[in-house]
Write a protein that holds these residues in place. Structure first.
Motif, PDB file in Angstrom:
ATOM      1  N   ALA A  67      58.514 -58.801  10.635  1.00 28.38           N
ATOM      2  CA  ALA A  67      57.337 -58.722   9.774  1.00 28.38           C
ATOM      3  C   ALA A  67      56.087 -59.164  10.530  1.00 28.38           C
ATOM      4  O   ALA A  67      55.025 -58.536  10.440  1.00 28.38           O
ATOM      5  N   ALA A  68      56.233 -60.239  11.310  1.00 28.02           N
ATOM      6  CA  ALA A  68      55.101 -60.733  12.092  1.00 28.02           C
ATOM      7  C   ALA A  68      54.660 -59.672  13.098  1.00 28.02           C
ATOM      8  O   ALA A  68      53.465 -59.446  13.298  1.00 28.02           O
ATOM      9  N   ALA A  90      63.602 -68.528   6.215  1.00 31.74           N
ATOM     10  CA  ALA A  90      65.037 -68.429   5.974  1.00 31.74           C
ATOM     11  C   ALA A  90      65.692 -67.427   6.915  1.00 31.74           C
ATOM     12  O   ALA A  90      66.770 -67.665   7.436  1.00 31.74           O
ATOM     13  N   ASP A  91      65.046 -66.307   7.141  1.00 29.15           N
ATOM     14  CA  ASP A  91      65.601 -65.257   7.994  1.00 29.15           C
ATOM     15  C   ASP A  91      64.657 -65.029   9.164  1.00 29.15           C
ATOM     16  O   ASP A  91      63.669 -64.297   9.059  1.00 29.15           O
ATOM     17  N   ARG A 136      64.112 -61.271  10.409  1.00 30.03           N
ATOM     18  CA  ARG A 136      63.227 -60.465   9.561  1.00 30.03           C
ATOM     19  C   ARG A 136      61.799 -60.982   9.602  1.00 30.03           C
ATOM     20  O   ARG A 136      60.847 -60.200   9.566  1.00 30.03           O
ATOM     21  N   PHE A 137      61.662 -62.302   9.673  1.00 28.35           N
ATOM     22  CA  PHE A 137      60.297 -62.829   9.764  1.00 28.35           C
ATOM     23  C   PHE A 137      59.602 -62.330  11.017  1.00 28.35           C
ATOM     24  O   PHE A 137      58.446 -61.927  10.991  1.00 28.35           O
TER      25      PHE A 137
END
Lengths: 232, 232
Positions: free
Chosen positions: A219-220, A211-212, A215-216
């Motif tokens: 995080a990755a 979705a984002d 941000r993904f």
DNA sequence: CCTATTTGTGAGCACTGCTCACCTTATAGG
DNA sequence: CCTATAAGGTGAGCAGTGCTCACAAATAGG
């Protein structure tokens, strides 16, 4: 100035060659590699279509040249981003490099697809692309080598290394010198993962699950750096 | 049997449609998506080129159909490989699925490139590909859900989840139900990493760095499963 | 100044995706 | 049973492609 007589000729030739490449770059950005047409390039430059072949041997060669330019642009972006970081901030350097890759890809999706999508001209990339293509991996491996000297040096155990033979020996002794084979293998995986994530995002495979995207990616990034055991 | 009169007609039509698709699949396997030509397909089937358009609206639609078929083949291979594993062996199930993806890609490189390479028709994949495209992720998420019920259930903390909002809520509540948002995000990363590794290998980006592709893939597998905290 | 090489041109070949008018054939309905 | 109708197949044709080639103009060096 009979000297400049010949010089101006070659300069004009170089300028026209550059104009052809720029036009091709334009076409690539708008219509993609598939839609790139020699005749359209000729029209944009203001030449007959047959005249293009005085400067570029074939459409495939033109594409190869665009591939080369793409690797150079991307490598330049990555190097600049990484150079602007504090040398001791290993995680910052890695993150900056990775973000540069993603940003460049988002800014030039068709060009990125030409580099990391389906290999369109034949099935093996031409030899001369190997150099520019390794600029990003070189940046990444530089960070890893700095991390290796910062951390504990790997104790040379007797007997065969457990993970030796997976990577090319030349890679382990040069760009990844000082990095243990186990960690080096992990690094190649992280490298492929980074481009896997960027490609998935750009090629639309995340539609419906992520979705984002921003941000993904962050995080990755954290996860990949943990994998590399980068301190910070 | 006036009933079969119409039936035989539609059956013949379906058979010819299938023949066209098979011919296109042949072409794809040999010359790649770029070289696939409607006229060539017509020649192979034994029809005039214009007749093809009675069965397929356009070349792009034909490619879309091949994409669909590819996702189905790949999903089928992955599902079968995973189904042949002991249900309790979570690492074995993941490894089998991943190996099936790699094997299918190696066996059908052009078809794989059509699915996971540059998005050739337009820029967004057609809606109807979403279903078949999710078969492999569905297999993977099934393993993760089994792992979630086997491990400790995530304690529902008060306040906003730290990693919520990154993935689509619908994914978190259905295919990844019971998996913590943090772990789910990691799973998507692993998914993209897996295809990143396979793509890098098939597209030639490992030339010069990876010496033993088989061993590298196995090492990558272990690392990815560790990342998912799969027990074993 | 004169020759020789480079640079540009336009026609043309074989190919592509796709459309259209036409014709045959077989289905379906009266 | 016979005929209107719709489906399936054909070939010509359009606009476009990559690329080649004979030829003309411009420019270089001797």
């Amino acid at each position: 100035m009979q000297e400049t007589a010949g010089a101006i000729r070659t300069r004009a030739r170089a300028a026209l060659r550059r104009a052809i490449l720029d036009a091709a770059l334009d076409q690539l950005a708008t219509t993609g590699a598939d839609g790139l047409s020699v005749r359209q390039v000729a029209r944009q430059v203001g030449l007959a279509s047959s005249a293009i072949y005085r400067y570029v041997p074939s459409r495939d060669a033109l594409l190869t040249e665009l591939i080369l330019a793409g690797y150079d642009q991307l490598g330049e972006a990555a190097e600049q981003a990484e150079a602007g970081c504090d040398r001791g901030d290993l995680r910052g350097r890695f993150a900056a490099t990775a973000r540069a890759v993603r940003s460049w890809g988002a800014a030039h999706p068709h060009h990125y697809a030409l580099l990391y999508g389906s290999p369109v001209p034949g099935y093996a990339a031409p030899e001369e692309t190997a150099g520019p293509a390794s600029r990003v991996p070189l940046v990444l491996s530089g960070i890893l080598r700095d991390a290796a000297v910062a951390g504990a040096p790997p104790p040379p155990r007797p007997g065969p290394e457990p993970d030796s033979g997976i990577l090319e020996p030349e890679v382990l002794t040069t760009v990844l010198a000082g990095v243990a084979p186990r960690a080096a293998t992990e690094a190649v995986l992280v490298w492929a993962s980074l481009f896997g994530v960027v490609s998935f995002e750009l090629f639309g495979h995340f539609v419906g699950s992520v979705a984002d995207a921003d941000r993904f990616f962050e995080a990755a990034l954290g996860s990949l750096m943990d994998r590399l055991a980068l301190p910070g």
